[in-house]
Structures are given as structure tokens and as C-alpha cells.
Design a protein around this motif. Structure first.
Motif, PDB file in Angstrom:
ATOM      1  N   GLU A  18      31.912  41.981  32.826  1.00  0.00           N
ATOM      2  CA  GLU A  18      33.357  42.048  33.062  1.00  0.00           C
ATOM      3  C   GLU A  18      33.911  43.432  32.756  1.00  0.00           C
ATOM      4  N   THR A  19      34.962  43.779  33.482  1.00  0.00           N
ATOM      5  CA  THR A  19      35.760  44.972  33.223  1.00  0.00           C
ATOM      6  C   THR A  19      37.217  44.526  33.193  1.00  0.00           C
ATOM      7  N   ASP A  20      38.137  45.471  33.153  1.00  0.00           N
ATOM      8  CA  ASP A  20      39.552  45.122  33.181  1.00  0.00           C
ATOM      9  C   ASP A  20      39.939  44.423  34.483  1.00  0.00           C
ATOM     10  N   GLN A  21      39.183  44.714  35.568  1.00  0.00           N
ATOM     11  CA  GLN A  21      39.571  44.209  36.882  1.00  0.00           C
ATOM     12  C   GLN A  21      38.586  43.224  37.502  1.00  0.00           C
ATOM     13  N   VAL A  22      37.374  43.139  36.967  1.00  0.00           N
ATOM     14  CA  VAL A  22      36.299  42.414  37.654  1.00  0.00           C
ATOM     15  C   VAL A  22      35.570  41.486  36.684  1.00  0.00           C
ATOM     16  N   ARG A  23      35.190  40.323  37.187  1.00  0.00           N
ATOM     17  CA  ARG A  23      34.306  39.411  36.460  1.00  0.00           C
ATOM     18  C   ARG A  23      33.189  38.990  37.405  1.00  0.00           C
ATOM     19  N   LEU A  24      31.965  39.438  37.098  1.00  0.00           N
ATOM     20  CA  LEU A  24      30.821  39.219  37.987  1.00  0.00           C
ATOM     21  C   LEU A  24      29.797  38.279  37.366  1.00  0.00           C
ATOM     22  N   LEU A  25      29.194  37.450  38.220  1.00  0.00           N
ATOM     23  CA  LEU A  25      27.995  36.704  37.873  1.00  0.00           C
ATOM     24  C   LEU A  25      26.859  37.316  38.684  1.00  0.00           C
ATOM     25  N   VAL A  26      25.828  37.777  37.992  1.00  0.00           N
ATOM     26  CA  VAL A  26      24.670  38.370  38.667  1.00  0.00           C
ATOM     27  C   VAL A  26      23.507  37.398  38.518  1.00  0.00           C
ATOM     28  N   ASP A  27      23.123  36.779  39.620  1.00  0.00           N
ATOM     29  CA  ASP A  27      22.157  35.691  39.694  1.00  0.00           C
ATOM     30  C   ASP A  27      22.749  34.414  39.102  1.00  0.00           C
ATOM     31  N   ALA A  28      22.259  33.289  39.605  1.00  0.00           N
ATOM     32  CA  ALA A  28      22.813  31.983  39.231  1.00  0.00           C
ATOM     33  C   ALA A  28      21.677  30.978  39.130  1.00  0.00           C
ATOM     34  N   GLY A  29      20.738  31.261  38.229  1.00  0.00           N
ATOM     35  CA  GLY A  29      19.512  30.485  38.149  1.00  0.00           C
ATOM     36  C   GLY A  29      19.553  29.254  37.274  1.00  0.00           C
ATOM     37  N   GLY A  43      33.799  32.318  26.344  1.00  0.00           N
ATOM     38  CA  GLY A  43      35.232  32.462  26.573  1.00  0.00           C
ATOM     39  C   GLY A  43      35.635  32.821  27.985  1.00  0.00           C
ATOM     40  N   VAL A  44      34.796  32.487  28.966  1.00  0.00           N
ATOM     41  CA  VAL A  44      35.078  32.847  30.362  1.00  0.00           C
ATOM     42  C   VAL A  44      35.299  31.577  31.185  1.00  0.00           C
ATOM     43  N   ASP A  45      36.419  31.516  31.870  1.00  0.00           N
ATOM     44  CA  ASP A  45      36.714  30.419  32.785  1.00  0.00           C
ATOM     45  C   ASP A  45      36.030  30.719  34.122  1.00  0.00           C
ATOM     46  N   PRO A  46      35.126  29.848  34.603  1.00  0.00           N
ATOM     47  CA  PRO A  46      34.428  30.124  35.868  1.00  0.00           C
ATOM     48  C   PRO A  46      35.371  30.380  37.036  1.00  0.00           C
ATOM     49  N   LYS A  47      36.566  29.823  36.993  1.00  0.00           N
ATOM     50  CA  LYS A  47      37.525  30.011  38.081  1.00  0.00           C
ATOM     51  C   LYS A  47      37.986  31.463  38.201  1.00  0.00           C
ATOM     52  N   THR A  48      37.762  32.262  37.165  1.00  0.00           N
ATOM     53  CA  THR A  48      38.232  33.656  37.180  1.00  0.00           C
ATOM     54  C   THR A  48      37.179  34.629  37.695  1.00  0.00           C
ATOM     55  N   LEU A  49      36.010  34.131  38.105  1.00  0.00           N
ATOM     56  CA  LEU A  49      34.963  35.024  38.601  1.00  0.00           C
ATOM     57  C   LEU A  49      35.399  35.701  39.899  1.00  0.00           C
ATOM     58  N   THR A  50      35.069  36.984  40.005  1.00  0.00           N
ATOM     59  CA  THR A  50      35.416  37.783  41.181  1.00  0.00           C
ATOM     60  C   THR A  50      34.371  37.647  42.285  1.00  0.00           C
ATOM     61  N   ALA A  51      33.080  37.637  41.897  1.00  0.00           N
ATOM     62  CA  ALA A  51      32.000  37.614  42.882  1.00  0.00           C
ATOM     63  C   ALA A  51      30.694  37.212  42.211  1.00  0.00           C
ATOM     64  N   ILE A  52      29.723  36.832  43.043  1.00  0.00           N
ATOM     65  CA  ILE A  52      28.351  36.560  42.598  1.00  0.00           C
ATOM     66  C   ILE A  52      27.428  37.495  43.350  1.00  0.00           C
ATOM     67  N   LEU A  53      26.533  38.176  42.619  1.00  0.00           N
ATOM     68  CA  LEU A  53      25.511  39.028  43.218  1.00  0.00           C
ATOM     69  C   LEU A  53      24.153  38.379  42.999  1.00  0.00           C
ATOM     70  N   ILE A  54      23.290  38.449  43.987  1.00  0.00           N
ATOM     71  CA  ILE A  54      21.965  37.832  43.897  1.00  0.00           C
ATOM     72  C   ILE A  54      20.885  38.897  44.101  1.00  0.00           C
ATOM     73  N   SER A  55      19.905  38.920  43.181  1.00  0.00           N
ATOM     74  CA  SER A  55      18.823  39.908  43.250  1.00  0.00           C
ATOM     75  C   SER A  55      17.715  39.497  44.216  1.00  0.00           C
ATOM     76  N   HIS A  56      17.395  38.201  44.245  1.00  0.00           N
ATOM     77  CA  HIS A  56      16.381  37.685  45.171  1.00  0.00           C
ATOM     78  C   HIS A  56      16.459  36.161  45.174  1.00  0.00           C
ATOM     79  N   GLU A  57      15.671  35.537  46.045  1.00  0.00           N
ATOM     80  CA  GLU A  57      15.877  34.127  46.368  1.00  0.00           C
ATOM     81  C   GLU A  57      15.104  33.135  45.518  1.00  0.00           C
ATOM     82  N   HIS A  58      14.312  33.554  44.552  1.00  0.00           N
ATOM     83  CA  HIS A  58      13.548  32.598  43.749  1.00  0.00           C
ATOM     84  C   HIS A  58      14.484  31.651  43.016  1.00  0.00           C
TER      85      HIS A  58
END
Length: 268
Positions: A18-29, A43-58
Motif C-alpha cells: 500500500e501507498t497513500d493512493q494505492v492498495r495492491l494484492l500481488v498474487d492470490a494463492g 487492518g485492510v478492508d478487501p473492498k479498498t483494493l485498487t488492483a490485483i497483479l499476478i506473477s504466473h498461473e500456478h
């Protein structure tokens, strides 16, 4: 910039930034329920996530992706090859949430600059990430069989690093895995050993107080104490003092690490 390794290991991987403007989830395994629980525990509400990034498909990187993206209507970024290789269990993702982030590309979301780079792993087109906000930087380097010169160049100088230290070679060789699985893990498209991690980190780190989280540890072929001891030996041989020049953190397969601040290190 702040971050927490929500989970790390063969049972599931996810990173929160997270930053002042962004909340990221990187991978969702993890499962959608587990992702929610782990985020809320820091302390993070999932509804406030900005984006999800995925490294690979496993599956240990995308298990909860579909559920989470659909439930919260979150934009998802990955390269085209990874989109095409997603397991059917992920399910459909709203077309409006699908975004292509090609390997080697740079993405800017709010105040966060995201650089991607290719890694060597037995997936369609796996990538690592470097995140930059002002003079603060963090990199994610896991799921790779070896560390190339290009990767070292890309992540050198970061303030915080989530870095794979998957297995102890002797434990793996003597363990119960079938030989074809052992051969895959030991290959150039497998996973980094403790020794590989230590050797690479000794070259990457400058000793300016960098934070290193050892990640993706095998629960059968490694021990956190052994990973730390091995990496520490390589760093000390490079005249880097752990605890003063470099900080080594643990990650866990079943719970998040504390939400830590990325503090810009002194540049030599």
C-alpha cells in the motif's frame, strides 16, 4: 510504502502493498475466505483494493483470484500468456476487469510505478516485480530456477526484497518426493535453494539497511532456521552484517507478516 507477505509457500502465496493512493494484492494463492481473513488481520478492508497483479498461473498463486476479483470487482493485471494458461478452477473474470501487462512493461497506478521482468520457472510466462514510490522501492523475486544477471541488475538498490529461499538441497535429495519432482525443483525452471538465494543476495545487497524477507520455503524440504543460517553465511562472507547492514525477516505459509514500512536506505 508499506507491505505484508500475506502467505508464502507451496500452499499459497500473496503479497499486499500500500501507498497513500494505492492498495495492491500481488498474487492470490489462498482461498477467497483466507485472503479476506489475512487482509483484515492487518487492518485492510478487501473492498479498498485498487488492483490485483499476478506473477504466473500456478494454483498456489491464483487459487482465490476468480472469487476475489468477482466479489470485489477488482482490476486484474497479468501478461497474455498467463491469462491464457489460467486453470479452469479460477472461473470467469469480468472482461472489464481484465488487463494485459506484458513482461518487461512498466505500469503506473496512482503514485506507484511497477516494473516487470521475466524469471525462469516452469510456467507460461512468469514474471517478477519491482515497485517504486518516490525514493522507496520493493521487489518480489520468487518462483525461479536461477537468478540471471538481468534480475540482479533490476533489483539491486531496492530497500525491501521478498526473495525465494525454497529448499535445502540435501533435504530435498534425501526427502520423499519422487525423483521427477526433485529434478524439476533443482532445474533452471524450478526453485531457488538456500545456497542460490544466499549467493544472489550477497551480490544484490549493498548493506544499506535493506529488508529481506525469505519466501516460498518448502515445508518438507527446508526449515526457516536453516534458510536464515545459510543466507546469513553468504552475507557475512560478503562482509554484510545481518541485523545492522541487512535485516532478514521470516514469512509464513499460514499467516501474514506484520505490515512494515519500506524505508529508503542510505545510498553509498
Amino acid at each position: 510504502m508499506k507491505y505484508s507477505v500475506l502467505a508464502s509457500g507451496s500452499t499459497g502465496n500473496a503479497l499486499y502493498i500500500e501507498t497513500d493512493q494505492v492498495r495492491l494484492l500481488v498474487d492470490a494463492g489462498l482461498s477467497g475466505k483466507q485472503l479476506e481473513q489475512h487482509l483484515r488481520s492487518i487492518g485492510v478492508d478487501p473492498k479498498t483494493l485498487t488492483a490485483i497483479l499476478i506473477s504466473h498461473e500456478h494454483i498456489d498463486h491464483v487459487k482465490g483470484l476468480g472469487v476475489f476479483a468477482r466479489r470485489y470487482n477488482i482490476p486484474v493485471y497479468m501478461n497474455e500468456a498467463t491469462w491464457s494458461a489460467l486453470p479452469s478452477s479460477v472461473g470467469a473474470i469480468n472482461e472489464a476487469c481484465r488487463n494485459v501487462l506484458e513482461s518487461g512493461a512498466v505500469l503506473e497506478i496512482g503514485d506507484l510505478k511497477i516494473e516487470t521482468f521475466e524469471v525462469s520457472h516452469d510456467a507460461a510466462e512468469p514474471i517478477g516485480f519491482r515497485f517504486q514510490r518516490g525514493n522507496e522501492s520493493l521487489a518480489l523475486v520468487t518462483d525461479l530456477g536461477y537468478v540471471s544477471r538481468r534480475i540482479i541488475d533490476r533489483v539491486s538498490g531496492v530497500d525491501a526484497l521478498i526473495f525465494e529461499s525454497n529448499h535445502d538441497v540435501n533435504m530435498l535429495r534425501m526427502g520423499s518426493y519422487p525423483w521427477n519432482v526433485k529434478r524439476r525443483i533443482l532445474s533452471d525452471v524450478g526453485h531457488l535453494s538456500n545456497e542460490d538465494a544466499g549467493e544472489a543476495l550477497a551480490e544484490i545487497l549493498a548493506g544499506n539497511g535493506e529488508q529481506v524477507s525469505l519466501a516460498h520455503l518448502s515445508q518438507e524440504n527446508n526449515l526457516m532456521e536453516l534458510a536464515h543460517m545459510t543466507v546469513r553465511q553468504f552475507l557475512e562472507e560478503a562482509d554484510l552484517n545481518v541485523g545492522r547492514d541487512v535485516h532478514l525477516w521470516e514469512t509464513y505459509p499460514d499467516r501474514p507478516t506484520p505490515l512494515r514500512s519500506v524505508k529508503a536506505t542510505g545510498r553509498s
